[in-house]
Motif scaffolding. Structure first.
Motif, PDB file in Angstrom:
ATOM      1  N   HIS A 141      22.223   3.196 -32.542  1.00 42.19           N
ATOM      2  CA  HIS A 141      23.386   3.117 -33.427  1.00 42.19           C
ATOM      3  C   HIS A 141      24.144   4.435 -33.278  1.00 42.19           C
ATOM      4  O   HIS A 141      24.205   5.231 -34.227  1.00 42.19           O
ATOM      5  CB  HIS A 141      22.926   2.935 -34.870  1.00 42.19           C
ATOM      6  CG  HIS A 141      21.734   2.016 -35.026  1.00 42.19           C
ATOM      7  ND1 HIS A 141      21.851   0.652 -35.018  1.00 42.19           N
ATOM      8  CD2 HIS A 141      20.397   2.261 -35.169  1.00 42.19           C
ATOM      9  CE1 HIS A 141      20.646   0.105 -35.179  1.00 42.19           C
ATOM     10  NE2 HIS A 141      19.752   1.055 -35.262  1.00 42.19           N
ATOM     11  N   GLU A 151      15.683   6.381 -38.925  1.00 45.28           N
ATOM     12  CA  GLU A 151      15.688   5.223 -39.828  1.00 45.28           C
ATOM     13  C   GLU A 151      14.361   4.481 -39.864  1.00 45.28           C
ATOM     14  O   GLU A 151      14.171   3.622 -40.719  1.00 45.28           O
ATOM     15  CB  GLU A 151      16.818   4.247 -39.451  1.00 45.28           C
ATOM     16  CG  GLU A 151      16.663   3.669 -38.053  1.00 45.28           C
ATOM     17  CD  GLU A 151      17.610   2.537 -37.742  1.00 45.28           C
ATOM     18  OE1 GLU A 151      18.488   2.246 -38.557  1.00 45.28           O
ATOM     19  OE2 GLU A 151      17.455   1.934 -36.662  1.00 45.28           O
ATOM     20  N   HIS A 152      13.441   4.746 -38.950  1.00 53.34           N
ATOM     21  CA  HIS A 152      12.171   4.009 -38.941  1.00 53.34           C
ATOM     22  C   HIS A 152      11.152   4.591 -39.920  1.00 53.34           C
ATOM     23  O   HIS A 152      10.143   3.952 -40.201  1.00 53.34           O
ATOM     24  CB  HIS A 152      11.562   3.980 -37.537  1.00 53.34           C
ATOM     25  CG  HIS A 152      12.358   3.167 -36.559  1.00 53.34           C
ATOM     26  ND1 HIS A 152      12.102   3.138 -35.216  1.00 53.34           N
ATOM     27  CD2 HIS A 152      13.437   2.348 -36.740  1.00 53.34           C
ATOM     28  CE1 HIS A 152      12.954   2.339 -34.604  1.00 53.34           C
ATOM     29  NE2 HIS A 152      13.793   1.854 -35.510  1.00 53.34           N
ATOM     30  N   HIS A 207      17.832   5.281 -30.151  1.00 54.62           N
ATOM     31  CA  HIS A 207      16.493   4.715 -29.951  1.00 54.62           C
ATOM     32  C   HIS A 207      16.167   4.852 -28.465  1.00 54.62           C
ATOM     33  O   HIS A 207      16.746   4.143 -27.634  1.00 54.62           O
ATOM     34  CB  HIS A 207      16.450   3.233 -30.335  1.00 54.62           C
ATOM     35  CG  HIS A 207      16.647   2.978 -31.797  1.00 54.62           C
ATOM     36  ND1 HIS A 207      15.988   3.674 -32.775  1.00 54.62           N
ATOM     37  CD2 HIS A 207      17.428   2.077 -32.451  1.00 54.62           C
ATOM     38  CE1 HIS A 207      16.337   3.220 -33.964  1.00 54.62           C
ATOM     39  NE2 HIS A 207      17.230   2.260 -33.803  1.00 54.62           N
ATOM     40  N   ARG A 238      22.608  -6.923 -28.527  1.00 60.49           N
ATOM     41  CA  ARG A 238      22.080  -5.695 -29.122  1.00 60.49           C
ATOM     42  C   ARG A 238      20.863  -5.988 -29.998  1.00 60.49           C
ATOM     43  O   ARG A 238      19.841  -5.302 -29.910  1.00 60.49           O
ATOM     44  CB  ARG A 238      23.203  -5.018 -29.944  1.00 60.49           C
ATOM     45  CG  ARG A 238      22.747  -3.860 -30.796  1.00 60.49           C
ATOM     46  CD  ARG A 238      22.150  -2.719 -29.981  1.00 60.49           C
ATOM     47  NE  ARG A 238      21.592  -1.705 -30.858  1.00 60.49           N
ATOM     48  CZ  ARG A 238      20.360  -1.723 -31.361  1.00 60.49           C
ATOM     49  NH1 ARG A 238      19.525  -2.695 -31.033  1.00 60.49           N
ATOM     50  NH2 ARG A 238      19.953  -0.765 -32.155  1.00 60.49           N
TER      51      ARG A 238
HETATM   52 ZN    ZN Z   1      17.675   0.745 -35.216  1.00 62.93          ZN
END
Ligand code: ZN
Ligand code: MLT
Length: 463
Positions: free
Chosen positions: A374, A420-421, A381, A325
Motif C-alpha cells: 500500500h 499493519e500486521h 510488503h 492486488r
Molecule cells: Zn497489506
C-alpha cells in the motif's frame, strides 16, 4: 495446562457447548494465518456475553493460567497463536449487531461480527464502512480493533482506529470498561480507547465496539498502470494526487502478476510488459474527475513514468482489476513466503524502495522476491519465497539474518518494522527497531496496570 477442576469451572461459566477440547478444535483455534507455530492450546472457550468473558478472566487470575483472545485468526504475526497450553477465548459467538443510529451514523456490535458483515450492514443503510482488505470475509471487528487493521483504503479513510467511536473491554484484571460512549468529541483526558486499539489482546478483551459509518463513495473507478521503475511510482502518485483524492494507491511487481496468471488464471491488465504495476482508485462522481485522471495518465505517459494503463468502465471491471492486488497474498501463500510489512513516511518511500532493492539484490540473490503493498500510505510488503528444495528452518534462518539489515535501514529512516500486521510473536524480538527503550518501558508499565498477573496474551508484542 488446565487441570480438571479448572476445566469444570470454565464449563460451568460457559455451559455445555461453550468449551471445546477436541484435537481438531485445538488445532483450528490455536493458530492464525502465520502457520509458523505449532498450536497447543488446552481448551477453547466460546463466551456469549461480556459477563462470561469477565468470569473467564477472573478464573484465569485466580487459577493462574493464560488466555489468548481470538478473532477470525487471519493475522500474520502470530498474535492469536496459542502454543503454550493457554485457554483460547474465541469471540465468534458474540456476533450480534446491537444498535444502529441513523443520526450518529454509527453501529454498535459485538466483537465477533465479521468485517464483511459490517460492510454489508452499512451498505444496506446507504452508508459505508471503509476498512477493507482481502480477509474481510473472515476477520472479526474485535480482531481488527486489537490490531488496528489497515488495508487498501487507508490513504483516504485511515486505519481502523479512525472508525472506532466507542469500546467495551474487559481488562486483564477482570474489570469492564466502557470507553468513549460513541462520542465524536471528548476532551476529558487520557483516551483509554486508543490504548486498546492495536494492543493485540495484551491489555484486555474487546467485547463490543461502536463504529462510525460514512457516506458511500460513488462510482469507484480503478486504473492499473504499468510503471518502468521504482523511482517513477511515487511521481505517478504525486501527479494523480495533485488533482484527485485517491481512495487507493497500491503496487505490485511483475512476479506477483506472474503467479496470479499462472496459478489463479487471472487475465493480465494489458499486454505491454512492465516490471511494476500501480493500482489507483478514485471516486468518479463527475465528468471533471474522469478528465483529471485521463490527463494525469497522459502526462505520466509522456514523461515516461507510465508504460501503459487501463481504466475500469464498470463495477465488474473495477472488481476484476482489484483482484490483481487482493489475490496476491493468498496466491503466494503456497510458496511459504517470508513476509515483511514495513513502512516509512510517504516522502521516504522512493529512497526506501531503492535501498531495500539493493539489500534484496545482495542478500536474496538466490531467492524469488515478490513486491507489493500500500505504498500510497508508505507501506511495503516484501515477500521472499522459499526455494522448493530448501528446508523451512534453513529458509527462515536465512531471512531472519537479512532482517537485521532490512530493519536497520527501516530504523534509520524512522520507519516501522510492522506497518499493519502487528507485532505478535513474529516481530516481538525486533520491537526495538521501531520503539525506543523508554517507550518500551512505558508499554510494559501500561501492560502491568491493566493485566498485573500477565494472563492476557503473554509473550505477544512484549517479551
Ligand atoms: Zn497489506
Ligand atoms: C495485503 O496487503 O495483501 C495483506 O496485508 C496481506 C499480505 O501482506 O500478504
Amino acid at each position: 495446562m488446565l487441570n480438571p477442576e479448572t476445566l469444570s469451572q470454565l464449563q460451568n461459566i460457559l455451559g455445555a457447548q461453550g468449551l471445546l477440547t477436541d484435537p481438531a478444535s485445538l488445532e483450528t483455534y490455536g493458530c492464525d494465518w502465520t502457520k509458523t507455530y505449532e498450536p497447543a492450546p488446552s481448551a477453547i472457550a466460546f463466551p456469549k456475553t461480556t459477563a462470561q468473558v469477565q468470569a473467564l478472566i477472573q478464573v484465569a487470575n485466580q487459577a493462574q493460567f493464560n488466555i489468548v483472545p481470538s478473532g477470525g485468526r487471519t493475522g500474520l504475526s502470530g498474535g492469536a497463536v496459542a502454543a503454550q497450553g493457554e485457554l483460547v477465548v474465541s469471540l465468534e459467538r458474540m456476533n450480534k449487531i446491537l444498535e444502529f443510529n441513523t443520526q450518529d451514523r454509527s453501529v454498535t456490535c459485538e466483537a465477533g461480527v465479521i468485517t464483511a458483515q459490517i460492510q454489508q450492514f452499512a451498505a444496506e443503510h446507504d452508508l459505508f464502512y471503509p476498512v477493507d482488505f482481502a480477509s474481510a470475509g473472515s476477520s472479526q471487528i474485535g480482531g481488527n480493533i486489537a490490531t488496528n487493521a489497515g488495508g487498501i483504503k487507508v490513504i483516504r479513510y485511515g486505519l481502523t482506529r479512525q472508525q472506532v467511536l466507542g469500546l467495551e473491554v474487559v481488562t486483564g484484571k477482570g474489570e469492564i470498561l466502557k470507553l468513549n460512549n460513541g462520542l465524536v468529541k471528548n476532551a476529558t483526558g487520557y483516551d483509554l480507547r486508543h490504548l486498546f486499539i492495536g494492543s493485540e489482546g495484551t491489555l484486555g478483551i474487546i467485547t463490543q465496539a461502536t463504529l462510525q459509518l460514512i457516506r458511500p463513495p460513488q462510482n469507484l473507478t480503478v486504473l492499473v498502470l504499468g510503471v518502468p521503475e521504482f523511482g517513477a511510482l511515487m511521481q505517478v502518485l504525486m501527479r494523480f494526487q495533485a488533482d484527485l483524492d485517491l481512495s487507493a494507491f497500491e503496487f505490485f511487481s511483475d512476479r506477483a502478476l506472474h503467479y496470479l496468471v499462472q496459478d489463479k488464471g487471472l487475465a493480465k491488465p494489458f499486454d505491454t510488459p512492465a516490471p511494476y504495476y500501480a493500482l489507483l482508485e478514485f471516486e468518479n462522481d463527475s465528468a471533471g474527475r474522469e478528465q483529471a485522471a485521463l490527463q494525469a495518465f497522459q502526462d505520466c505517459l509522456e514523461q515516461g513514468r507510465v508504460l501503459d494503463g487501463v481504466m475500469s468502465r464498470s463495477q465488474t471491471q473495477a472488481k476484476a482489476l482489484w483482484r490483481l492486488r487482493e489475490m496476491i497474498s493468498e496466491t503466494i501463500s503456497v510458496y511459504t513466503p517470508y513476509k515483511n510489512d514495513l513502512s516509512v513516511r510517504v516522502s521516504q518511500v522512493a529512497a526506501f524502495l531503492q535501498a531495500v532493492d539493493q539489500i534484496v539484490a545482495e542478500r536474496y540473490r538466490a531467492f524469488e522476491v515478490i513486491w507489493y503493498g500500500h505504498i500510497g500510505d508508505g507501506n511495503l510488503h516484501l515477500n521472499i519465497l522459499k526455494p522448493a528444495t530448501m528446508e523451512k528452518a534453513e529458509f527462515f534462518e536465512h531471512c531472519a539474518a537479512v532482517n537485521e539489515q532490512v530493519f536497520a535501514l527501516t530504523q534509520s529512516l524512522g520507519g516501522s518494522i510492522s506497518a499493519e500486521h502487528g507485532v505478535g510473536l513474529l516481530k516481538r524480538d525486533y520491537l526495538s527497531y521501531s520503539r525506543s527503550p523508554e517507550e518500551i518501558t512505558y508499554m510494559r508499565a501500561i501492560k502491568a496496570l491493566f493485566d498485573p498477573n500477565q494472563i492476557l496474551n503473554p509473550g505477544k508484542l512484549l517479551s
